[in-house]
Design a protein around this motif. Structure first.
Motif, PDB file in Angstrom:
ATOM      1  N   PHE A   1      13.118 -56.038 -28.530  1.00  0.00           N
ATOM      2  CA  PHE A   1      13.625 -57.332 -28.996  1.00  0.00           C
ATOM      3  C   PHE A   1      13.874 -57.220 -30.492  1.00  0.00           C
ATOM      4  O   PHE A   1      12.947 -56.959 -31.263  1.00  0.00           O
ATOM      5  N   MET A   2      15.121 -57.425 -30.889  1.00  0.00           N
ATOM      6  CA  MET A   2      15.541 -57.237 -32.287  1.00  0.00           C
ATOM      7  C   MET A   2      15.771 -58.607 -32.931  1.00  0.00           C
ATOM      8  O   MET A   2      16.798 -59.237 -32.704  1.00  0.00           O
ATOM      9  N   PHE A   3      14.789 -59.067 -33.695  1.00  0.00           N
ATOM     10  CA  PHE A   3      14.927 -60.333 -34.425  1.00  0.00           C
ATOM     11  C   PHE A   3      15.404 -59.984 -35.834  1.00  0.00           C
ATOM     12  O   PHE A   3      14.642 -59.451 -36.640  1.00  0.00           O
ATOM     13  N   GLN A   4      16.663 -60.314 -36.112  1.00  0.00           N
ATOM     14  CA  GLN A   4      17.325 -59.769 -37.294  1.00  0.00           C
ATOM     15  C   GLN A   4      17.665 -60.823 -38.345  1.00  0.00           C
ATOM     16  O   GLN A   4      18.359 -61.791 -38.055  1.00  0.00           O
ATOM     17  N   PRO A   5      17.229 -60.623 -39.564  1.00  0.00           N
ATOM     18  CA  PRO A   5      17.693 -61.513 -40.648  1.00  0.00           C
ATOM     19  C   PRO A   5      19.056 -61.045 -41.178  1.00  0.00           C
ATOM     20  O   PRO A   5      19.573 -59.990 -40.787  1.00  0.00           O
ATOM     21  N   GLY A   6      19.637 -61.844 -42.061  1.00  0.00           N
ATOM     22  CA  GLY A   6      20.772 -61.381 -42.864  1.00  0.00           C
ATOM     23  C   GLY A   6      22.028 -60.999 -42.115  1.00  0.00           C
ATOM     24  O   GLY A   6      22.692 -60.037 -42.495  1.00  0.00           O
ATOM     25  N   GLU A   7      22.395 -61.756 -41.083  1.00  0.00           N
ATOM     26  CA  GLU A   7      23.684 -61.457 -40.422  1.00  0.00           C
ATOM     27  C   GLU A   7      24.860 -61.960 -41.246  1.00  0.00           C
ATOM     28  O   GLU A   7      25.931 -61.365 -41.225  1.00  0.00           O
ATOM     29  N   GLU A   8      24.645 -63.075 -41.971  1.00  0.00           N
ATOM     30  CA  GLU A   8      25.759 -63.757 -42.651  1.00  0.00           C
ATOM     31  C   GLU A   8      26.148 -63.038 -43.942  1.00  0.00           C
ATOM     32  O   GLU A   8      26.041 -63.572 -45.040  1.00  0.00           O
ATOM     33  N   GLY A   9      26.592 -61.803 -43.794  1.00  0.00           N
ATOM     34  CA  GLY A   9      27.097 -61.056 -44.946  1.00  0.00           C
ATOM     35  C   GLY A   9      26.090 -60.183 -45.657  1.00  0.00           C
ATOM     36  O   GLY A   9      26.408 -59.604 -46.701  1.00  0.00           O
ATOM     37  N   TYR A  10      24.887 -60.052 -45.126  1.00  0.00           N
ATOM     38  CA  TYR A  10      23.853 -59.247 -45.797  1.00  0.00           C
ATOM     39  C   TYR A  10      23.557 -57.936 -45.066  1.00  0.00           C
ATOM     40  O   TYR A  10      22.676 -57.188 -45.454  1.00  0.00           O
TER      41      TYR A  10
END
Ligand SMILES: [Zn+2]
Ligand SMILES: [Zn+2]
Length: 423
Positions: free
Chosen positions: A156-165
């Motif tokens: 399970f990949m809980f990922q921050p920073g999708e919005e351009g990071y």
């Protein structure tokens, strides 16, 4: 911080007289209230970028009583959780693994006051990533109760920073694909859509699904002077303006209309007063393409064009093409597999084939460059007239809680069936 209610797990996975798909469907209804509560909790406390401490704590809380191997990121506040399936035959070598992904970050958007709206001024879950986290946490709980149906492991990949990071890039660098040991063999993710797709509809397509997103930043340097005597100066504004026009000509004259590209100059800065020729003019463009070939060509073509126009007028140009997210491309076999799972679990009328790619971009593309898989959209518009509804990123974007259970159920079914396929 309250997570999903721990006591729900012993009640799940017990209806053995029922077929597995029906047990999953029953169990997700048991979880639905907790999934909605988690979504509301996240929605009230949106965080932006790669460092989302409260969100990370909420995820850790929601997973704390589950039989997962959990690790957290060092370069960002990611959470990676591994669930070991127990349907794997002992002694048959390392179990295969598949990956499910949910992104977690919010946007710098001011949300109008409403029920469970943001309590952080100027920050809003306007892209629905709060739903993604809640659905993935729900899937972790649902699959934990059905480990005996998993012929391998789930990451399970809980990922921050999708919005351009580029949070996905960071998690890849930190080894998320190898979190279970052997590299994951399939990867799936899904995105909720506020407008332009009916509530509860799933859609995807084989091959290119979303665009690449890159940047073109240009600074033209000339020689300042009096506006009445341009021949005694070197005017960077007229040269930069010619570049902007010529970029559109380049798009139509140098690129195949069936492999489209979009160049949009979103900012242009120069000058202080109408009778002063400034030293510099600069502009910044977003560049979208739908194939790796077009992406590679537009970098060369756009840089060459801007440099040549500057040279033609005797000025200097600093031209920088910065690559951001690649094209999001679904493996054709996996796109068909995912569409089949949707039809099987929810009925064929819940799947809408996606006719054309979307010009948005997504860093799950980085995972799909490495692993065959599929990304889907899930319509979450609360109103029936979805075509009139505000899109993702709008302060008026709204996402309906009623889709959470189905998103969670699709995650679980994709993982179970993909592992059956591999084994
Ligand atoms: Zn977004
Ligand atoms: Zn998003």
């Amino acid at each position: 911080m309250a997570g999903l209610i721990p006591t729900t797990i012993p009640n799940l996975g017990t209806g053995h007289e029922m077929a597995l798909p029906d047990r999953l469907r029953d169990d997700v209804r048991e979880l639905e209230g907790d999934i909605i509560r988690l979504r509301h909790q996240l929605h009230r406390r949106p965080e932006i970028g790669l460092h989302l401490p409260e969100t990370q704590q909420a995820v850790l809380g929601a997973l704390s009583d589950l039989p997962l191997e959990i690790s957290t990121g060092t370069s960002c506040t990611s959470v990676t959780a591994v669930l070991r399936g127990t349907a794997t035959a002992a002694g048959s070598g390392p179990a295969p693994a598949v990956l499910l992904r949910g992104d977690m970050d919010a946007l710098p958007v001011r949300e109008p006051a409403a029920e469970f709206s943001s309590t952080i001024d100027g920050t809003m879950h306007a892209c629905g990533h709060d739903l993604h986290v809640a659905m993935l946490a729900g899937a972790a709980r649902l699959l934990s109760a059905h480990r005996d149906a998993l012929c391998g492991d789930v990451v399970f990949m809980f990922q921050p920073g999708e919005e351009g990071y580029d949070g996905a890039g960071r998690m890849l660098a930190e080894g998320v694909l190898e979190a279970a040991g052997p590299r994951v063999q399939r990867a799936y993710g899904m995105h909720v859509i506020a407008g332009n797709l009916a509530r509860g509809q799933f859609t995807t397509r084989p091959g290119t699904m979303m665009a690449s997103s890159d940047g073109l930043a240009v600074t033209v340097t000339g020689t300042g002077g009096h506006g009445s005597a341009p021949h005694r100066a070197r005017d960077p504004i007229s040269v930069a303006a010619e570049m902007i026009t010529s970029l559109q000509t380049m798009v139509t004259r140098q690129f195949d209309i069936f492999d489209p590209v979009v160049v949009t100059v979103g900012s242009f800065h120069a000058g202080t007063k109408r009778n002063i020729i400034p030293e510099q003019a600069s502009f910044d463009a977003t560049v979208r393409t739908f194939s790796p070939a077009a992406r590679e060509r537009i970098e060369t073509a756009s840089v060459r064009l801007c440099q040549a126009i500057a040279a033609a007028h005797g000025l200097e140009a600093d031209v920088r093409f910065t690559t951001e997210y690649p094209v999001t491309a679904n493996d054709p076999v996996q796109a068909e597999f995912a569409a089949g799972v949707v039809a099987d679990v929810f009925g064929a009328d819940r799947f809408t084939p996606m006719r054309t790619p979307d010009a948005g971009a997504e860093d799950f593309s980085r995972v799909l460059e490495e692993v065959p898989g599929c990304y889907l959209f899930l319509g979450a518009c609360p109103q029936d007239d979805f075509e009139a509804a505000a899109d993702n990123h709008s302060p008026l974007a709204q996402f309906d809680d009623s889709v959470l259970a189905d998103g969670c159920l699709l995650h679980a079914n994709l993982a179970i069936r993909a592992l059956q396929d591999i084994s």
